[in-house]
Design a protein around this motif. Structure first.
Motif, mmCIF file in Angstrom:
data_model
loop_
_atom_site.group_PDB
_atom_site.id
_atom_site.type_symbol
_atom_site.label_atom_id
_atom_site.label_comp_id
_atom_site.label_asym_id
_atom_site.label_seq_id
_atom_site.Cartn_x
_atom_site.Cartn_y
_atom_site.Cartn_z
ATOM 1 N N ALA A 459 34.598 34.618 41.355
ATOM 2 C CA ALA A 459 35.784 35.495 41.381
ATOM 3 C C ALA A 459 36.994 34.750 41.908
ATOM 4 O O ALA A 459 38.128 35.032 41.506
ATOM 5 C CB ALA A 459 35.499 36.730 42.237
ATOM 6 N N ASN A 462 38.108 32.439 38.745
ATOM 7 C CA ASN A 462 38.559 32.985 37.457
ATOM 8 C C ASN A 462 39.717 33.973 37.576
ATOM 9 O O ASN A 462 39.987 34.712 36.626
ATOM 10 C CB ASN A 462 37.380 33.633 36.717
ATOM 11 C CG ASN A 462 36.813 34.839 37.459
ATOM 12 O OD1 ASN A 462 37.474 35.432 38.301
ATOM 13 N ND2 ASN A 462 35.575 35.207 37.149
ATOM 14 N N LYS A 465 37.917 38.088 39.220
ATOM 15 C CA LYS A 465 36.988 38.992 38.529
ATOM 16 C C LYS A 465 35.538 38.668 38.897
ATOM 17 O O LYS A 465 35.133 37.505 38.909
ATOM 18 C CB LYS A 465 37.154 38.881 37.018
ATOM 19 C CG LYS A 465 38.533 39.308 36.525
ATOM 20 C CD LYS A 465 38.643 39.104 35.022
ATOM 21 C CE LYS A 465 40.024 39.513 34.526
ATOM 22 N NZ LYS A 465 40.166 39.276 33.058
ATOM 23 N N VAL A 467 32.088 38.506 37.580
ATOM 24 C CA VAL A 467 31.397 38.439 36.292
ATOM 25 C C VAL A 467 29.897 38.516 36.528
ATOM 26 O O VAL A 467 29.414 38.418 37.665
ATOM 27 C CB VAL A 467 31.744 37.137 35.538
ATOM 28 C CG1 VAL A 467 33.213 37.127 35.143
ATOM 29 C CG2 VAL A 467 31.400 35.915 36.381
ATOM 30 N N LYS A 490 31.283 44.935 32.049
ATOM 31 C CA LYS A 490 32.626 44.386 31.975
ATOM 32 C C LYS A 490 33.019 43.803 33.324
ATOM 33 O O LYS A 490 32.756 44.398 34.371
ATOM 34 C CB LYS A 490 33.603 45.488 31.563
ATOM 35 C CG LYS A 490 35.013 44.992 31.308
ATOM 36 C CD LYS A 490 35.902 46.142 30.847
ATOM 37 C CE LYS A 490 37.330 45.642 30.584
ATOM 38 N NZ LYS A 490 38.214 46.746 30.149
ATOM 39 N N PRO A 491 33.642 42.618 33.351
ATOM 40 C CA PRO A 491 34.049 42.026 34.634
ATOM 41 C C PRO A 491 34.940 42.977 35.442
ATOM 42 O O PRO A 491 35.793 43.663 34.891
ATOM 43 C CB PRO A 491 34.829 40.772 34.214
ATOM 44 C CG PRO A 491 34.266 40.418 32.866
ATOM 45 C CD PRO A 491 33.947 41.729 32.210
ATOM 46 N N ARG A 492 34.691 43.019 36.751
ATOM 47 C CA ARG A 492 35.464 43.891 37.643
ATOM 48 C C ARG A 492 36.530 43.077 38.365
ATOM 49 O O ARG A 492 36.236 42.048 38.982
ATOM 50 C CB ARG A 492 34.550 44.567 38.670
ATOM 51 C CG ARG A 492 33.625 45.614 38.084
ATOM 52 C CD ARG A 492 32.934 46.413 39.181
ATOM 53 N NE ARG A 492 32.059 45.614 40.005
ATOM 54 C CZ ARG A 492 32.187 45.462 41.322
ATOM 55 N NH1 ARG A 492 33.199 46.039 41.963
ATOM 56 N NH2 ARG A 492 31.332 44.722 42.007
ATOM 57 N N GLN A 493 37.756 43.545 38.305
ATOM 58 C CA GLN A 493 38.847 42.863 39.007
ATOM 59 C C GLN A 493 38.784 43.220 40.484
ATOM 60 O O GLN A 493 38.917 44.369 40.871
ATOM 61 C CB GLN A 493 40.193 43.274 38.416
ATOM 62 C CG GLN A 493 41.368 42.444 38.892
ATOM 63 C CD GLN A 493 41.426 41.076 38.220
ATOM 64 O OE1 GLN A 493 41.165 40.964 37.017
ATOM 65 N NE2 GLN A 493 41.747 40.045 38.983
ATOM 66 N N SER A 496 43.607 39.683 43.180
ATOM 67 C CA SER A 496 44.673 39.305 42.259
ATOM 68 C C SER A 496 44.598 37.808 41.985
ATOM 69 O O SER A 496 44.063 37.041 42.795
ATOM 70 C CB SER A 496 46.038 39.653 42.855
ATOM 71 O OG SER A 496 46.300 38.836 43.983
#
Length: 610
Positions: A459, A462, A465, A467, A490-493, A496
């Protein structure tokens, strides 16, 4: 005068009276009996009625039996007849191949043979037979002779004779030998990717790795067919449906790169031998999508001979065991604090070497102080005091919520089996005790799997995120065309992109100026963080003198993508730290990764060396 007997006899025969009686008796015998037709007619009718009754009764019996056979028992008898004339056949279907990302075969079904000996049928002596078979079976000739003498027939000499050896045995033309074909799972790379691929048992069922977790993808779906059988029991091919022996050419492709896997294993084994470590692991992940390019665990096993291995090795400990990450968790905590706005990248903190939290005194690992330092220097020197001060700026409830958002205390959604859930204190206990946030700030007091730590650093690499780490790419055909790819969350944010880039740049100073200098590669910007943590005891507290050393790297800094992580459990020696044990492993792996992924230098090598 006395008459002779003959004359007397002659006269008696000619005696008229005697002759008359004789004629009368003869006539009585020759005369046919009188026939009375009126008396015989009733007897004939009664006989006819009896015959007709028998015939009618027999006919009625046959009719009843026919009715029973045709009407009453007809369906059941028809079914029995068909079951005798037809056979249900499920053709043997080999499991799909397992290949790596560049199509190197990691698992395949191959024909093997069981070799039986029947000494009573030998036309050569036991010694001669043993001398010819011993080199092919890799056995001692003397021992083979003893085996032949043990019984007269049905001796199992070998259970998995390769096809090439079986052909050579057949070529010897020896009487008394029997080869029975079967299929066996074969792993050409042996122990190279055993932690990922796993193995199948004698019943051809996966027991570890993707052989277990991806059983449905590896088993081909073949329907049972019904074939006609001739009177002698032979199958009649003319009645077989078209294409019933056709199998697809699908293969299960993994994200693992055997070249990188081999380099990682070599580097890990060298350091483990040097520091006499208990075990170790290396993970390389593409942070853009979570694909694992290498996942190595040591010690490991040969899946071709799994029965000879310790059962504890079948579970990949990078997903099945928990550990306290120590200082490698510090960059994640910095990201949490930056994201919440409680610190700025240029903030300064005072490291006096010790800090009091409730009734506890927390010190740095080396019991030294660093004075006034910024956040980057906290990471460079792995300052526990600085990290405690950063996390103290966060309310415990807010901090705990962020730890939960990252997935601490939960399992990582991955395609590798036997994963365990991380451990995190309850929210009530965490908030009520000031020591809990303090110890968590430098990576102790909770536990996770090595794979989960890599996911969190992914995280940072990238753009923030989370993954899904995975080893399965999908099903491809022989031409490389993808036919099936697993659905993943789905990747979680979480963070930032601005926050993560700042943290990665701070981690770069660990490599250029701090404890990770040994991982430098000329021309490349690399971010990293060392970790040397006490090893938690299963009974509570920590094991005296035991430590876990680790190093995590992110590269390239200008465009972060790859996470490389090495972990060595219980290295021996006074100089056993993350910087001396794990960092050299990561450097060696990155030196292989860079040309494989064709990563261009971040800057000219000459300039980097200045």
């Amino acid at each position: 005068m006395q008459k002779s007997p003959s004359r007397l006899r002659f006269r008696s025969l000619r005696n008229p009276e005697f002759t008359k009686r004789q004629k009368t008796s003869s006539q009585k015998r020759m005369e046919p009996p009188a026939f009375n037709s009126q008396d015989q007619i009733p007897n004939i009718r009664s006989r006819l009625f009896i015959v007709w009754g028998i015939l009618i009764t027999a006919g009625m019996g046959l009719a009843i039996n026919l009715y029973q056979l045709q009407i009453v028992r007809g369906p059941k008898l028809t079914q029995q007849a068909r079951s005798q004339q037809m056979v249900n056949l499920r053709p043997y279907t080999p499991r799909r191949l397992v290949v790596d990302r560049i199509n190197n075969v990691l698992a395949v079904d191959r024909p093997v043979y069981t070799l039986f000996a029947h000494p009573k049928l030998f036309d050569k002596s036991n010694q001669q037979m043993a001398e010819q078979l011993a080199p092919l079976l890799d056995k001692n000739a003397t021992e083979l002779v003893k085996t032949f003498q043990s019984q007269k027939s049905g001796i199992t000499l070998a259970t998995a004779v390769p096809e090439a050896i079986a052909d050579r045995i057949t070529g010897l033309r020896l009487n008394g030998l029997e080869l029975i074909q079967k299929y066996s799972r074969f792993y050409p790379a042996e122990d190279l990717a055993a932690d990922v691929v796993g193995y199948v048992n004698v019943d051809r069922r996966g027991q570890a790795g993707v052989e277990y977790s991806q059983e449905k993808l590896l088993e081909r779906s073949v329907q049972t067919v019904r074939l006609s059988r001739a009177g002698n029991g032979a199958l009649m091919p003319a009645h077989a449906p078209d294409g019933f022996l056709h199998f697809d050419d699908m293969q299960l492709q993994l994200t693992i790169d055997s070249r990188l896997q081999r380099a990682a294993r070599t580097a890990l084994k060298q350091q483990m031998e040097k520091f006499r470590a208990k075990r170790g692991a290396v993970i390389v992940m593409d942070a853009l999508d979570g694909s694992l390019l290498a996942l190595v665990s040591q010690p490991t096993y040969n899946p071709n001979e799994y029965s000879k291995s310790d059962i504890s090795l079948f579970k990949n400990w990078t997903v099945a065991d928990l550990y306290e990450p120590g200082s490698t968790f510090k960059p994640v905590n910095v990201a949490i604090a930056l994201e919440n706005g409680v610190i700025k990248p240029d903030d300064m903190f005072n490291d006096s070497g010790a800090i009091q939290v409730a009734n506890y005194t927390i010190r740095n690992a080396q019991h030294n102080s660093y004075g006034r330092i910024n956040i980057a220097q906290i990471l460079q020197n792995s300052s526990n005091i600085g990290m405690v001060q950063i996390i103290q700026k966060l309310r415990p409830s807010v901090y705990y919520n962020w730890l939960e958002r990252l997935g601490l205390g939960q399992t990582v959604d991955t395609d590798l089996p036997f994963e365990v859930r991380g451990r995190l204190k309850s929210q009530e206990e965490f908030i009520a005790s000031p020591i809990e946030p303090a110890t968590t700030s430098f990576g102790q007091g909770f536990s996770l799997t090595p794979l989960q730590l890599v996911q969190m650093h992914g995280a940072l690499a990238n753009g923030g995120k989370l993954v899904t780490p995975h080893v399965v790419r999908g099903l491809i055909d022989s031409k490389g065309q993808m036919h099936y790819s697993p659905d993943r969350p789905k990747p979680r944010q979480i963070f930032s992109a601005t926050t993560t880039q700042k943290v990665v740049e701070m981690m770069e100073t660990v490599v250029t100026e701090g404890t990770g200098k040994v991982s430098q590669i000329p021309g490349y910007r690399i971010a990293g963080k060392t970790g040397t943590a006490q090893k938690a005891s299963p009974n509570g507290g920590y094991i005296p003198g035991a430590r876990i050393t680790s190093f995590v790297a992110i590269l390239p800094v200008e465009s972060p993508r790859y996470v490389v992580f090495a972990l060595v459990d219980e290295p021996k020696g006074e100089n056993a730290y993350g910087s001396t044990v794990a960092a050299p492993i990561v450097k060696s792996v990155m030196e292989t990764l860079i040309p494989l992924e064709q990563l261009p230098p971040s800057q000219p090598v000459n300039q980097a060396a200045k």
